[in-house]
Scaffold this active site. Structure first.
Site, short mmCIF file in Angstrom:
data_model
loop_
_atom_site.label_atom_id
_atom_site.label_comp_id
_atom_site.label_asym_id
_atom_site.label_seq_id
_atom_site.Cartn_x
_atom_site.Cartn_y
_atom_site.Cartn_z
N LYS A 141 0.77 -1.44 -0.24
CA LYS A 141 -0.02 -0.26 0.31
C LYS A 141 0.82 1.47 -0.02
CE LYS A 141 -1.58 1.96 3.76
NZ LYS A 141 -1.86 2.51 5.00
N CYS B 286 -19.32 4.87 3.94
CA CYS B 286 -19.72 3.30 3.96
C CYS B 286 -18.76 2.81 4.75
CB CYS B 286 -18.39 2.90 2.43
SG CYS B 286 -18.94 1.29 2.44
S1 SF4 Z 1 -25.27 1.82 -0.21
FE1 SF4 Z 1 -23.05 0.28 -0.54
S2 SF4 Z 1 -20.79 2.07 -1.04
FE2 SF4 Z 1 -23.28 3.07 -0.24
S3 SF4 Z 1 -22.71 2.56 2.24
FE3 SF4 Z 1 -24.10 1.04 2.00
S4 SF4 Z 1 -22.62 -0.50 1.50
FE4 SF4 Z 1 -21.23 1.10 1.15
#
Ligand code: SF4
Length: 184
Positions: free
Chosen positions: A81, A148
Site C-alpha cells: 500500500k 461506507c
Molecule cells: S450503499 Fe453500498 S457503498 Fe453506500 S454506504 Fe451502503 S454499502 Fe457502502
C-alpha cells in the site's frame, strides 16, 4: 495499531519543519526524531525505519528514492500500500494503493470478491480502468471513513446506493443516526 489520520496530520508538518530531505533527516538525533513522531503508534519503530530509509536514499540513490516498486518494497516498514501510494502520487505512475477502506468498499459494491487488501489490489488491477488506479485511494479512503463505514454504513445517505450490491451489509445506520435498520 495504526496511526489515525488526525495524528499523521499533526506529526507530518512538525517533521517536515525539521527535516525536508533524507539528508536533513539523518542529521536529526534519533531521540529528537522519536519525540517528533511520538503521538503516532509505534513511534520508536517508525523513527528507526525512517532513518534506515533515509540512509538508503542517501547512500544508494543519491539522496532521493527511485520510482521502482522493488526498491521501495525492499525498504523497512514499507508494504504494497505504502509503496504504491508513493509510486502513484510522487512518481505519477499507475499503481493501485489498497487499504482497508478500498478493500471494504469495493467488496460491498460487489465490484470485487476478495478476502484481503492484497487480493483486492490484484483484482482491481484486472478490472479497474488504469485512469482510476491512482485516484481510487484518494476517493475511497474518505468515503470509507465517513459514508461506507466499517460498522453501520450510512447507506440511506450514500450517493451510490442504486449501484451497490451491499454485499455483507445486514444493517446500516438509520436515517436519523440514532440506530440501525436492516439493509435491502
Ligand atoms: S450503499 Fe453500498 S457503498 Fe453506500 S454506504 Fe451502503 S454499502 Fe457502502
Amino acid at each position: 495499531m495504526r496511526t489515525r489520520d488526525e495524528v499523521t496530520l499533526q506529526v507530518a508538518p512538525r517533521l517536515f519543519a525539521r527535516a525536508r530531505t533524507p539528508a536533513e533527516l539523518l542529521d536529526l538525533p534519533l531521540t529528537e526524531l522519536q519525540a517528533i513522531l511520538r503521538p503516532a503508534a509505534f513511534a520508536e519503530t517508525k523513527a528507526r525505519h525512517l532513518r534506515a530509509i533515509a540512509r538508503r536514499a542517501v547512500d544508494d540513490y543519491g539522496g532521493a528514492l527511485p520510482c521502482q516498486e522493488a526498491a521501495l518494497l525492499a525498504l523497512p516498514g514499507i508494504g504494497p500500500k505504502c509503496a504504491h501510494l508513493g509510486l502513484g502520487i510522487a512518481c505519477g505512475l499507475p499503481f493501485i494503493a489498497v487499504d482497508i477502506h478500498v478493500h471494504r468498499v469495493t467488496n460491498r459494491w460487489g465490484y470485487v470478491r476478495t478476502r484481503s487488501p492484497e487480493e483486492t489490489m490484484r483484482a482491481l488491477e484486472q478490472q479497474l480502468p488504469r485512469a482510476y488506479w491512482v485516484e481510487i485511494n484518494r476517493l475511497l479512503v474518505p468515503f470509507g471513513k465517513h459514508i461506507c463505514t466499517g460498522t453501520l454504513p450510512r447507506c440511506t445517505a450514500c450517493p451510490v446506493l442504486p449501484y451497490c450490491q451491499q454485499v455483507g451489509v445486514r444493517y446500516h445506520r438509520s436515517p436519523n443516526e440514532t440506530g440501525s435498520v436492516p439493509a435491502g
